[in-house]
Design a protein around this motif. Sequence first.
Motif, PDB file in Angstrom:
ATOM      1  N   ASP A   1      16.486 -12.914  18.963  1.00 24.97           N
ATOM      2  CA  ASP A   1      17.498 -12.573  19.964  1.00 24.97           C
ATOM      3  C   ASP A   1      18.857 -13.171  19.590  1.00 24.97           C
ATOM      4  OD1 ASP A   1      15.631 -11.226  21.418  1.00 24.97           O
ATOM      5  OD2 ASP A   1      15.285 -12.808  22.886  1.00 24.97           O
ATOM      6  N   VAL A   2      18.829 -14.435  19.122  1.00 25.61           N
ATOM      7  CA  VAL A   2      20.079 -15.096  18.756  1.00 25.61           C
ATOM      8  C   VAL A   2      20.748 -14.391  17.589  1.00 25.61           C
ATOM      9  CG1 VAL A   2      21.057 -17.217  17.769  1.00 25.61           C
ATOM     10  CG2 VAL A   2      19.451 -17.355  19.689  1.00 25.61           C
ATOM     11  N   LEU A   3      19.981 -14.092  16.533  1.00 26.28           N
ATOM     12  CA  LEU A   3      20.564 -13.482  15.339  1.00 26.28           C
ATOM     13  C   LEU A   3      21.031 -12.052  15.596  1.00 26.28           C
ATOM     14  CD1 LEU A   3      18.185 -14.928  12.600  1.00 26.28           C
ATOM     15  CD2 LEU A   3      20.586 -15.498  12.982  1.00 26.28           C
ATOM     16  N   VAL A   4      20.279 -11.316  16.384  1.00 25.39           N
ATOM     17  CA  VAL A   4      20.741  -9.964  16.740  1.00 25.39           C
ATOM     18  C   VAL A   4      22.040 -10.068  17.529  1.00 25.39           C
ATOM     19  CG1 VAL A   4      20.227  -7.936  18.139  1.00 25.39           C
ATOM     20  CG2 VAL A   4      18.472  -8.875  16.635  1.00 25.39           C
TER      21      VAL A   4
ATOM     22  N   GLN B   1      20.906  -7.558  11.404  1.00 23.76           N
ATOM     23  CA  GLN B   1      19.830  -6.574  11.443  1.00 23.76           C
ATOM     24  C   GLN B   1      18.580  -7.187  10.807  1.00 23.76           C
ATOM     25  OE1 GLN B   1      21.054  -2.433  10.258  1.00 23.76           O
ATOM     26  NE2 GLN B   1      22.912  -3.501   9.552  1.00 23.76           N
ATOM     27  N   GLU B   2      17.405  -6.723  11.230  1.00 30.23           N
ATOM     28  CA  GLU B   2      16.163  -7.337  10.762  1.00 30.23           C
ATOM     29  C   GLU B   2      15.625  -6.637   9.517  1.00 30.23           C
ATOM     30  OE1 GLU B   2      11.913  -9.036  12.507  1.00 30.23           O
ATOM     31  OE2 GLU B   2      13.179  -7.757  13.759  1.00 30.23           O
TER      32      GLU B   2
ATOM     33  N   TYR C   1      21.907  -9.502   7.497  1.00 34.37           N
ATOM     34  CA  TYR C   1      20.484  -9.202   7.630  1.00 34.37           C
ATOM     35  C   TYR C   1      19.688 -10.499   7.808  1.00 34.37           C
ATOM     36  CZ  TYR C   1      20.755  -4.230   6.475  1.00 34.37           C
ATOM     37  OH  TYR C   1      21.007  -2.886   6.501  1.00 34.37           O
ATOM     38  N   PHE C   2      18.528 -10.375   8.468  1.00 31.64           N
ATOM     39  CA  PHE C   2      17.658 -11.544   8.656  1.00 31.64           C
ATOM     40  C   PHE C   2      16.208 -11.095   8.723  1.00 31.64           C
ATOM     41  CE2 PHE C   2      17.421  -9.984  12.945  1.00 31.64           C
ATOM     42  CZ  PHE C   2      16.229 -10.488  13.455  1.00 31.64           C
TER      43      PHE C   2
ATOM     44  N   GLY D   1      18.036 -15.272   6.026  1.00 29.02           N
ATOM     45  CA  GLY D   1      19.234 -14.567   6.450  1.00 29.02           C
ATOM     46  C   GLY D   1      20.278 -14.530   5.353  1.00 29.02           C
ATOM     47  N   TRP D   2      21.130 -13.504   5.368  1.00 26.89           N
ATOM     48  CA  TRP D   2      22.252 -13.442   4.434  1.00 26.89           C
ATOM     49  C   TRP D   2      23.396 -12.645   5.035  1.00 26.89           C
ATOM     50  CZ3 TRP D   2      23.324  -8.436   2.907  1.00 26.89           C
ATOM     51  CH2 TRP D   2      22.265  -7.512   2.862  1.00 26.89           C
TER      52      TRP D   2
END
Length: 502
Positions: free
Chosen positions: A247-250, A255-256, A360-361, A385-386
């Motif tokens: 949720d945090v990274l989005v 993007q996953e 992306y993660f 992640g990058w």
Amino acid sequence: MRLPERQLAVLDAASANDERTIDEIAASTGLKPETVTGAAFDLRDAGLIGVAETADETIELTEEGREYVSEDLPEARLYWTALELGAADEPVSMSEVIGNADLAGPEVDIALSNFARKGFGAIDAGAVSVNADADPDSDPEAAALSALADGEAPDADEAVLDQLERRGLIDRVEHTTRSLTLTDEGVTALMEGVEAAETVDAVTPELLTSGEWEDVEFTEYNVEADAPVVEGGRKHVLRGTADRVKDVLVGMGFQEMEGPHADADFWINDCLFMPQDHPARTHWDRFALDVPPIQDLPDRLVERVESAHREGWGEDGDGYHSPWDRDFAEAVALRGHTTSLSMRYLSGYAGAELEPPQRYFSVEKVYRNDTLDPTHLLEFYQIEGWVMAEDLSVRDLMGTFEEFYRQFGIEDIRFKPHYNPYTEPSFELFGKHPETGEEIEIGNSGLFREEVLGPLGVECDVMAWGLALERLAMLTTGAEDIRDLHGTLADIDFLRNAEVTY
């Protein structure tokens, strides 16, 4: 006075001079203990019975604990076997010791995790050495188990009992003993005479169809009566932490990614500019699989990666000048990091959009042949992640981490310069444990080197990281041992009560 039959039976069985327990009255009346308890509370409310409660705890062996009393604890069997094989003089192969100790399944992990903790010896680089001065026969945990098996109270301190409980070898059972005595009002009621009144504790179809429900006396519902504790299912704390991370990274615009757990060594290591003779690529650290190789690698990309390894990349590149073999690159292993997904995505092989800026993660499982300890497992979750963009700097990298960890209430991240074959500059991340105050490593990061990005065809900067999900959970929940979170030694009570805050 009229009383329900069960209350009258309990009143008759109670004494004004001696306390009688619920179990004693149940035995004398033929009623179930829970029925006696309910009747006792009703009589107490009527002032006819006095109820005294005392709490006590008993310790019982679990089935696994009973097995180890007769067979010895797994770590003791590991010690004695290693000693017989000469591990007091020089290290012996861990696989040889485990095979000779007749350890199988979960017992292997249990033996390895407790062997060093008890000072029996050490495990390093897949070899076992023992401390010749150690004495498993005087192990307080084993002594406590033996005492319990003999029906005796263990002569052990609280820390030993807590450890045995965490290992699932003992159960602490809390008992509440209730004792009943007749009050003066109860004695008077019995002397004056008490009649039994027929009562009903449930509405049945027969009562409804016959109409008898209008004439019967219903038993009062006792909300204070003992009831069995039912533990409902809940989301595992690691899954909750992983969902929170996503949720945090989005929310930060990522993007996953997704991809295979077993992959070609090319994607796992070669694309990362990891030399094929690097120690981390030996059987000591990786889990190779005996399956057919992955031969559909993109030939042009393989040629560029091989060239980077042999000759370097760019005007100042020099390469490793070390052996490089396509067969090794095609061999399949369990991924040791999810950076294999980053390589697939950055190369365009996974169909990702590569026009910068991109983020992306992934939050996926990885596998490493590590030595088990409070912060290491053989399989764990990595937050990969990058970010691809023009003119990225170390300040961008650090700022991203500070914002990410701030979402979890962690604001004391420390950065330490580090070396990686695939990033330059590189940094390890450390966070302070909320309970112990100890600094623990929580991740690795850096900006991808030209030797990584060039063969992939990426012409702008990429900053990347691999963070440990379990260690993030340790910082947010206060768990002091990664094995409390999952595995054969997981602390079930901890998992039931740990919260993942949003």
